[in-house]
Design a protein around this motif. Structure first.
Motif, PDB file in Angstrom:
ATOM      1  N   LEU A 190       0.850  -1.187   0.000  1.00 17.30           N
ATOM      2  CA  LEU A 190       0.000   0.000   0.000  1.00 17.30           C
ATOM      3  C   LEU A 190       0.888   1.240   0.000  1.00 17.30           C
ATOM      4  N   LEU A 191       0.821   2.014  -1.082  1.00 15.22           N
ATOM      5  CA  LEU A 191       1.624   3.229  -1.210  1.00 15.22           C
ATOM      6  C   LEU A 191       0.892   4.459  -0.686  1.00 15.22           C
ATOM      7  N   GLY A 192      -0.433   4.443  -0.740  1.00 19.25           N
ATOM      8  CA  GLY A 192      -1.207   5.594  -0.286  1.00 19.25           C
ATOM      9  C   GLY A 192      -2.683   5.360  -0.511  1.00 19.25           C
ATOM     10  N   GLU A 193      -3.483   6.210   0.097  1.00 21.59           N
ATOM     11  CA  GLU A 193      -4.928   6.126  -0.091  1.00 21.59           C
ATOM     12  C   GLU A 193      -5.552   7.487   0.164  1.00 21.59           C
ATOM     13  N   HIS A 194      -6.699   7.721  -0.460  1.00 24.19           N
ATOM     14  CA  HIS A 194      -7.435   8.947  -0.185  1.00 24.19           C
ATOM     15  C   HIS A 194      -8.917   8.751  -0.503  1.00 24.19           C
ATOM     16  N   THR A 195      -9.714   9.652   0.020  1.00 21.98           N
ATOM     17  CA  THR A 195     -11.159   9.610  -0.202  1.00 21.98           C
ATOM     18  C   THR A 195     -11.502  10.239  -1.539  1.00 21.98           C
ATOM     19  N   THR A 196     -12.436   9.623  -2.260  1.00 19.49           N
ATOM     20  CA  THR A 196     -12.925  10.176  -3.519  1.00 19.49           C
ATOM     21  C   THR A 196     -14.360  10.646  -3.324  1.00 19.49           C
ATOM     22  N   SER A 197     -14.965  11.161  -4.374  1.00 14.82           N
ATOM     23  CA  SER A 197     -16.346  11.643  -4.270  1.00 14.82           C
ATOM     24  C   SER A 197     -17.335  10.501  -4.043  1.00 14.82           C
ATOM     25  N   GLY A 233     -16.089   7.097  -2.903  1.00 12.89           N
ATOM     26  CA  GLY A 233     -15.580   6.036  -2.037  1.00 12.89           C
ATOM     27  C   GLY A 233     -14.145   6.285  -1.614  1.00 12.89           C
ATOM     28  N   HIS A 234     -13.290   5.280  -1.818  1.00 14.67           N
ATOM     29  CA  HIS A 234     -11.895   5.370  -1.390  1.00 14.67           C
ATOM     30  C   HIS A 234     -11.002   4.775  -2.469  1.00 14.67           C
ATOM     31  N   LEU A 235      -9.846   5.425  -2.669  1.00 19.83           N
ATOM     32  CA  LEU A 235      -8.885   5.008  -3.682  1.00 19.83           C
ATOM     33  C   LEU A 235      -7.593   4.580  -2.996  1.00 19.83           C
ATOM     34  N   PHE A 236      -7.112   3.390  -3.356  1.00 25.99           N
ATOM     35  CA  PHE A 236      -5.867   2.852  -2.811  1.00 25.99           C
ATOM     36  C   PHE A 236      -4.844   2.739  -3.932  1.00 25.99           C
ATOM     37  N   GLU A 237      -3.653   3.271  -3.689  1.00 25.85           N
ATOM     38  CA  GLU A 237      -2.558   3.101  -4.638  1.00 25.85           C
ATOM     39  C   GLU A 237      -1.715   1.924  -4.157  1.00 25.85           C
ATOM     40  N   LEU A 238      -1.611   0.903  -5.000  1.00 29.24           N
ATOM     41  CA  LEU A 238      -0.942  -0.334  -4.633  1.00 29.24           C
ATOM     42  C   LEU A 238       0.217  -0.617  -5.585  1.00 29.24           C
ATOM     43  N   LYS A 239       1.242  -1.265  -5.060  1.00 27.16           N
ATOM     44  CA  LYS A 239       2.359  -1.735  -5.885  1.00 27.16           C
ATOM     45  C   LYS A 239       2.484  -3.242  -5.697  1.00 27.16           C
ATOM     46  N   LEU A 240       2.583  -3.975  -6.800  1.00 32.50           N
ATOM     47  CA  LEU A 240       2.713  -5.415  -6.730  1.00 32.50           C
ATOM     48  C   LEU A 240       4.185  -5.801  -6.692  1.00 32.50           C
ATOM     49  N   PRO A 241       4.647  -6.400  -5.598  1.00 37.75           N
ATOM     50  CA  PRO A 241       6.045  -6.859  -5.538  1.00 37.75           C
ATOM     51  C   PRO A 241       6.344  -7.837  -6.668  1.00 37.75           C
ATOM     52  N   LEU A 242       7.589  -7.831  -7.132  1.00 40.41           N
ATOM     53  CA  LEU A 242       7.964  -8.753  -8.201  1.00 40.41           C
ATOM     54  C   LEU A 242       7.824 -10.199  -7.773  1.00 40.41           C
ATOM     55  N   ASP A 243       8.094 -10.486  -6.482  1.00 38.03           N
ATOM     56  CA  ASP A 243       8.013 -11.878  -6.040  1.00 38.03           C
ATOM     57  C   ASP A 243       6.810 -12.127  -5.138  1.00 38.03           C
ATOM     58  N   LEU A 244       5.691 -11.463  -5.438  1.00 36.75           N
ATOM     59  CA  LEU A 244       4.440 -11.758  -4.744  1.00 36.75           C
ATOM     60  C   LEU A 244       4.176 -13.262  -4.834  1.00 36.75           C
ATOM     61  N   ALA A 245       3.884 -13.885  -3.692  1.00 33.75           N
ATOM     62  CA  ALA A 245       3.846 -15.345  -3.619  1.00 33.75           C
ATOM     63  C   ALA A 245       2.861 -15.972  -4.605  1.00 33.75           C
ATOM     64  N   LEU A 246       1.736 -15.320  -4.851  1.00 32.95           N
ATOM     65  CA  LEU A 246       0.724 -15.940  -5.716  1.00 32.95           C
ATOM     66  C   LEU A 246       1.226 -16.150  -7.146  1.00 32.95           C
ATOM     67  N   PHE A 247       2.242 -15.368  -7.555  1.00 29.90           N
ATOM     68  CA  PHE A 247       2.748 -15.511  -8.917  1.00 29.90           C
ATOM     69  C   PHE A 247       3.449 -16.847  -9.143  1.00 29.90           C
ATOM     70  N   ASP A 248       3.871 -17.505  -8.070  1.00 37.37           N
ATOM     71  CA  ASP A 248       4.567 -18.783  -8.232  1.00 37.37           C
ATOM     72  C   ASP A 248       3.662 -19.854  -8.837  1.00 37.37           C
ATOM     73  N   ASN A 249       2.357 -19.731  -8.610  1.00 34.84           N
ATOM     74  CA  ASN A 249       1.422 -20.751  -9.084  1.00 34.84           C
ATOM     75  C   ASN A 249       0.435 -20.241 -10.127  1.00 34.84           C
ATOM     76  N   HIS A 250       0.418 -18.933 -10.366  1.00 36.31           N
ATOM     77  CA  HIS A 250      -0.575 -18.377 -11.301  1.00 36.31           C
ATOM     78  C   HIS A 250       0.082 -17.285 -12.156  1.00 36.31           C
ATOM     79  N   PHE A 251       0.726 -17.637 -13.198  1.00 38.76           N
ATOM     80  CA  PHE A 251       1.091 -18.995 -13.585  1.00 38.76           C
ATOM     81  C   PHE A 251       2.605 -19.100 -13.542  1.00 38.76           C
ATOM     82  N   ARG A 252       3.131 -20.311 -13.460  1.00 40.13           N
ATOM     83  CA  ARG A 252       4.563 -20.472 -13.256  1.00 40.13           C
ATOM     84  C   ARG A 252       5.378 -19.759 -14.337  1.00 40.13           C
ATOM     85  N   ALA A 253       4.939 -19.850 -15.587  1.00 37.90           N
ATOM     86  CA  ALA A 253       5.696 -19.262 -16.685  1.00 37.90           C
ATOM     87  C   ALA A 253       5.075 -17.982 -17.233  1.00 37.90           C
ATOM     88  N   ALA A 254       3.982 -17.515 -16.634  1.00 37.81           N
ATOM     89  CA  ALA A 254       3.334 -16.283 -17.098  1.00 37.81           C
ATOM     90  C   ALA A 254       2.594 -15.665 -15.919  1.00 37.81           C
TER      91      ALA A 254
END
Length: 223
Positions: A109-116, A118-139
């Motif tokens: 989570l890099l940041g968040e703020h209120t919109t007209s 709801g709420h907006l979250f700025e996110l960064k996906l780590p290169l080695d996020l664990a779920l990428f190991d299985n979805h999918f191994r080569a893509a």
């Protein structure tokens, strides 16, 4: 020097030296000799990230390690962490702690703020996020069901824990991949029991859905 003595002297710093010279790598750092987890942190350049997206983490690490294997056939097990160049390079104990940390299970989570609406979250996906190991191994891509889970989890920060019964108006238009910066926007309509979400990258819609939700007492939120 005996084979046993040579093996005893091996250290991930040797790997880091060889990996640093690889054309896909911007920087490589090894844990200290005193660290509880011996491993290497690698900062990929644009070419390295392209290889990760095309072939996945396992194949990329096999390629990086091959430089070391060719020169130092005696090896010890090694932990790996992957970063892009947005991630600052820690030193000393901070580097050891980063290498010892398991692969992340959630976006950063890099940041968040209120919109007209709801709420907006700025996110960064780590290169080695664990779920990428299985979805999918080569893509590596983020599955749609995980994007729904993130909408519920981050929405819970402001609206409380929710569970989703059904959803409609579901759209998945663009792949979400390692290193992406996402704008996740959520809006809760209490009267209708709805949580609407959108995921965008650089203003381009990746996914959206209308979730039909009810309060879920006792469910952990994203905090």
């Amino acid at each position: 020097m005996t084979r046993q003595e040579s093996h005893a002297r091996e250290h991930p710093a040797d790997r880091a030296m060889y990996v640093h010279a690889h054309p896909w790598v911007a920087q490589a750092r090894a844990a200290s000799h005193q660290a509880p987890c011996q491993g290497v942190a690698v900062w990929l350049n644009d070419r390295g990230i392209a290889q990760l997206l095309q072939h996945g983490r396992a194949d990329l690490l096999t390629e990086l390690d091959s430089q070391y294997v060719a020169n130092e056939p005696l090896r010890e097990p090694c932990a790996w962490r992957l970063f892009d160049q947005d991630f600052p390079i820690p030193e000393g104990a901070a580097l050891d702690a980063e290498i010892a940390r398991p692969q992340p299970g959630e976006p950063l989570l890099l940041g968040e703020h209120t919109t007209s609406t709801g709420h907006l979250f700025e996110l960064k996906l780590p290169l080695d996020l664990a779920l990428f190991d299985n979805h999918f191994r080569a893509a590596p891509v983020v599955p749609g069901v995980m994007q729904v889970a993130w909408a519920l989890a981050f929405g819970a920060r402001h609206y409380g824990p929710m569970s989703c019964g059904t959803m409609d108006a579901v759209k998945f238009r663009r792949l979400v991949r390692p290193g992406d910066r996402l704008h996740l926007e959520v809006a809760h309509d209490t009267g209708r029991g709805r949580l609407d979400f959108t995921v965008r990258i650089d203003g381009i819609l990746c996914s959206s859905a209308r979730l039909h939700v009810v309060p879920a007492e006792g469910v952990d939120d994203a905090r």
